[in-house]
Enzyme design. Structure first.
Site, PDB file in Angstrom:
ATOM      1  N   ASP A   1       1.280  -1.485  -0.363  1.00  0.00           N
ATOM      2  CA  ASP A   1       0.145  -0.191  -0.194  1.00  0.00           C
ATOM      3  C   ASP A   1       0.794   1.253   0.241  1.00  0.00           C
ATOM      4  OD1 ASP A   1      -1.787   1.683  -0.031  1.00  0.00           O
ATOM      5  OD2 ASP A   1      -3.080   0.391   1.463  1.00  0.00           O
TER       6      ASP A   1
HETATM    7  C1  NOJ Z   1      -4.317   3.967  -0.063  1.00  0.00           C
HETATM    8  C2  NOJ Z   1      -5.505   2.850   0.575  1.00  0.00           C
HETATM    9  O1  NOJ Z   1      -4.819   2.168   1.470  1.00  0.00           O
HETATM   10  C3  NOJ Z   1      -5.067   2.029  -0.927  1.00  0.00           C
HETATM   11  O2  NOJ Z   1      -6.444   1.106  -0.773  1.00  0.00           O
HETATM   12  C4  NOJ Z   1      -5.329   2.859  -2.321  1.00  0.00           C
HETATM   13  O3  NOJ Z   1      -5.848   1.704  -2.928  1.00  0.00           O
HETATM   14  C5  NOJ Z   1      -3.912   3.259  -2.094  1.00  0.00           C
HETATM   15  N1  NOJ Z   1      -3.582   3.987  -1.196  1.00  0.00           N
HETATM   16  C6  NOJ Z   1      -3.787   4.118  -3.556  1.00  0.00           C
HETATM   17  O4  NOJ Z   1      -4.496   5.147  -3.686  1.00  0.00           O
END
Ligand code: NOJ
Length: 762
Positions: free
Chosen positions: A297
């Protein structure tokens, strides 16, 4: 679905016979051993690319970069990095020209001409916005969910986006957690069914089609178990719960062919998910055989420094790469330290090759090597058929929770007062994670009633946004109500009050909405409360003041017409709750599939604290697992939702009372629409394993089926399941199906026990 097949893209594809062959063979690849791969053309191709790649380029494939939306031009150093093959993927490049320029650099100028993958959070629609995923789960209609995901892929791929960070499969038992909005709720089976639907929709029949997007099952794992519902928080999940609840939908995602996975931010039992070998290697790769790639993430690798799990960026990189996390989102610890780690013998180039293979395999499956560029077909955005599909989805997601004296549906002779902060809030009804949807295309309930023209309506917002604390609009709203027959009060939360890092400690209607409802109640006019929110909302202070309640979640672009059709009876509501709805925040976590405890609730013996005598003798006798003040019941149970019609279940039967392990068991029932309108009902099958070598939940959803019935019509509903479906991950760390007694319920919701069956597994 036929309309979603779209026009032919043959002309756009630079297909060669050889590559076609590669692709057809690729789907059969399951074993990544060298010998097997050499028999496979894609694996062979990957090997030949790999043999030409420098270490820097290999590391480059593991890098995912973004560009700040504040920076207009593509930065020179970013372009240079692509030219050198130092970047494998981009996220959030929203300018098509930029994306094209970067892709050209990659495929024409980088040393091995490896294409980039462009990724984006296309969560519940791209331009045409569908209900938030929690709402879509309430439809209990996987075909509609699949169709919504297909629409999203068709629209997003016009911008070159071939990878979406969805579906989110985090089991969510805590509505304080803002990201519950993005989940399919609390149940592992329902979440699994939805997972498969999203993946099929995003990836289409052929991942290499230019209108397909690679799916990303996220967040692996335990993110929904964040302590206290506070985002990013620690998840402590014991081994049994992990396997029997949290992992289940992810396993289904692997079987459904999800091309990618994303790790979660949280630490799981002390080990951050982004360096958790047990889940990333032992379970995902070795046990489940996943052959796509895993992305971290956003910065989650370097956040392990904050977790106190790595002392610096280098150690963070070392821990994640050794857990075989393939791609790093945004942070650059791999880029900065992998070379050094390999030189120091802390990781090997051979293992890096495995990672690069995982990434290239998905690039091949996406057809990126032969379909170099995209051309945008913007006319497909907000296509009429997409809007119709979004409207159907919004209608089927809406849950009727209360309907005193059949106030709903409302006939056209009634004068309507439309009041409330969500009645005409085009941006808010789109919900969380809608970077690309434009409010100009939203049809609000107010607009929909106005456009219809058949209804006498008066509008007064009362409060102008959900958190508004001003009462200056109350007077007008009350006068509007007084001169009408029925009040339609559109309440809820703005989009920004749920989603990532938007947890709430109290989940009632914010601002002065409750006060306004109380004032409107005094007019004596019946109130229909329509809620648009990213989570269940506690209604204790107002539930007795309203006559009907519709939960619309954040319903998306076409929420207005969908709700108007429900309110006026064109469509009967058919949504069911994918989460238990608490009466009070203090009851959380509350979920239907809990354990029984040694002192389960005895409803008839419950004594509310107001009835306990003063100076009563101190004893726990007679008290069970409940709250003295809030009791033991939720406001509404999982699976609950009313209809304008009624359904009778009859002739409920099971194929055998004494099945053997390995048998298929069949449960049948006849369902009859006893009302006078066409309606849909979701028949739910629950089971309980009465005695286990591990304690079992009091109820677990086993199957469901949504059926459409004309007034007076009957249908037979048949459920088949195998004895594996009632197995569980046991004390010996193995899946077991234990002989013994089971109960089954064919139900309207998780607390309905009218139709009980039993069997003894031999
Ligand atoms: C953080 C989020 O937790 C995740 O779900 C998301 O896909 C990413 N950022 C990218 O934006």
């Amino acid at each position: 679905m036929a309309f979603l097949q779209m026009k032919s893209y043959a002309g756009r594809l630079l297909l060669t016979v050889l590559l076609g062959l590669f692709l057809s063979c690729e789907s059969k690849v399951t074993n990544t051993s060298k010998k097997e791969e050499s028999k496979d053309p894609i694996a062979y191709k990957i090997d030949s690319i790999l043999s030409n790649m420098s270490l820097e380029e290999k590391i480059g494939q593991t890098a995912q970069r973004g560009k700040s939306s504040r920076v207009k031009e593509l930065p020179k150093d970013l372009k240079e990095a692509v030219r050198k093959g130092q970047i494998g993927s981009f996220l959030n490049i929203m300018n098509k020209e930029d994306a094209k320029e970067l892709q050209m650099l990659a495929v024409e100028e980088s040393p091995n001409k490896i294409p980039l993958i462009f990724a984006r959070d296309v969560i519940h629609g791209f331009k045409t916005i569908f209900p938030i995923p929690l709402g879509q789960a309430a439809s209990f209609n996987p075909m509609l969910v699949q169709e919504g995901a297909r629409v999203a892929a068709i629209e997003a791929s016009t911008s070159g986006i071939r990878w979406t960070f969805a579906p989110m499969l985090d089991i969510s038992r805590d509505p304080r957690w803002g990201r519950i909005a993005e989940s399919a709720g609390e149940d592992p089976y329902l979440t699994g069914v939805m997972a498969e639907a999203y993946i099929k929709g995003f990836q289409g029949e052929d991942l290499s089609s230019p209108t397909s997007m690679a799916a990303c099952a996220k967040h692996f794992i335990g993110y929904g178990a964040a302590e206290g519902g506070r985002d990013y928080n620690t998840a402590n999940i014991n081994e049994n719960l992990l396997h029997n609840v949290y992992l289940k939908p992810f396993k289904i995602a692997v079987n459904a062919g999800s091309a990618t996975f994303m790790t979660s931010f949280n630490d799981l039992n002390g080990v951050p998910a982004s360096a958790n070998k047990y889940i990333l290697k032992d379970i995902l790769r070795d046990e489940w055989g996943f052959d796509g790639f895993v992305v971290s993430d956003w910065n989650s690798i370097i956040e392990m420094i904050n977790h106190g799990f790595a002392k610096d960026k280098k150690e963070a990189a070392e821990k994640s790469i050794n857990a075989m996390l393939d791609m790093e989102m945004t942070s650059a610890s791999y880029q900065d330290y992998l070379k050094e780690l390999i030189e120091e013998g802390k990781f090997s180039e051979k293992k890096l090759d495995v990672i690069v293979r995982n990434i290239l395999r998905i690039k091949f499956r996406l057809g990126l090597f032969h379909n170099l560029y995209f051309d945008s077909n913007d006319t497909i955005l907000y296509d009429k058929k997409h809007l119709a599909s979004a409207q159907e989805s919004a209608a089927e997601s809406t849950v009727l929770l209360k309907n005193i004296n059949n106030l709903l549906p409302i006939n056209s002779k009634k004068k309507l007062a439309i009041i409330g902060p969500l009645a005409n809030a085009p941006h808010e009804q789109l919900g969380t994670w809608t970077f690309d949807g434009e409010k100009e295309h939203t049809i609000t309930p107010l607009k929909s009633f106005q456009q219809d023209g058949q209804y006498t309506i008066q509008y007064s917002e009362g409060v102008s946004y959900s958190r508004d604390k001003s009462t200056k609009g109350f007077g007008n709203a009350i006068n509007t109500a007084k001169s009408s027959d029925v009040i339609l009060f559109f309440a809820g939360e703005e989009a920004i009050l749920s989603g990532e890092a938007h947890s709430r400690a109290n989940i009632n209607l914010p601002g002065v909405q409750e006060e306004l409802i109380n004032e409107l109640h005094k007019t004596g006019k019946p109130i229909v409360l329509v809620i648009m929110a990213g989570r269940p909302i506690t209604l204790g202070n107002i539930i007795d003041k309203v006559d009907a309640v519709l939960m619309a979640w954040h319903p998306g672009t076409m929420g207005g017409p969908a709700l108007k059709n429900i309110i006026t009876g064109v469509v009967s509501p058919s949504g069911k709750l994918p989460v238990t709805w608490p009466k009070e925040v203090g009851q959380i976590p509350i979920h239907y599939n809990h354990k029984n405890t040694g002192r389960p609730v005895i409803p008839e013996e419950f004594v509310h604290m107001d009835s306990i005598p003063i100076a009563a003798w101190q004893s726990s006798l007679g008290n069970t697992s409940h709250y003295l003040d809030a009791g033991f019941l939720p406001q509404y149970p999982f699976g609950y939702g009313l209809s304008y019609s009624n359904f009778k279940y009859s002739d409920v039967r099971i194929s055998s009372a004494n099945p053997k392990i390995g048998d298929t068991i069949t449960v049948k029932t006849i369902i009859t629409n006893t009302g006078n309108i066409k309606a849909k009902e979701t028949v739910q099958l629950y089971f309980r394993d009465m005695v286990g070598s591990l304690t079992r939940p009091v109820k677990e959803l086993l199957r469901f089926k949504k059926v459409t019935l004309e007034a007076g019509a009957s249908k037979e509903v048949i459920f088949n399941f195998s004895t594996d479906d009632v197995s569980f991950y046991g004390q010996d760390k193995l899946w077991v199906t234990e002989p013994g007694d089971f109960k089954l319920w064919v139900s309207k919701h998780s607390m309905d026990e009218a139709n009980e069956l039993e069997f003894t597994l031999e």
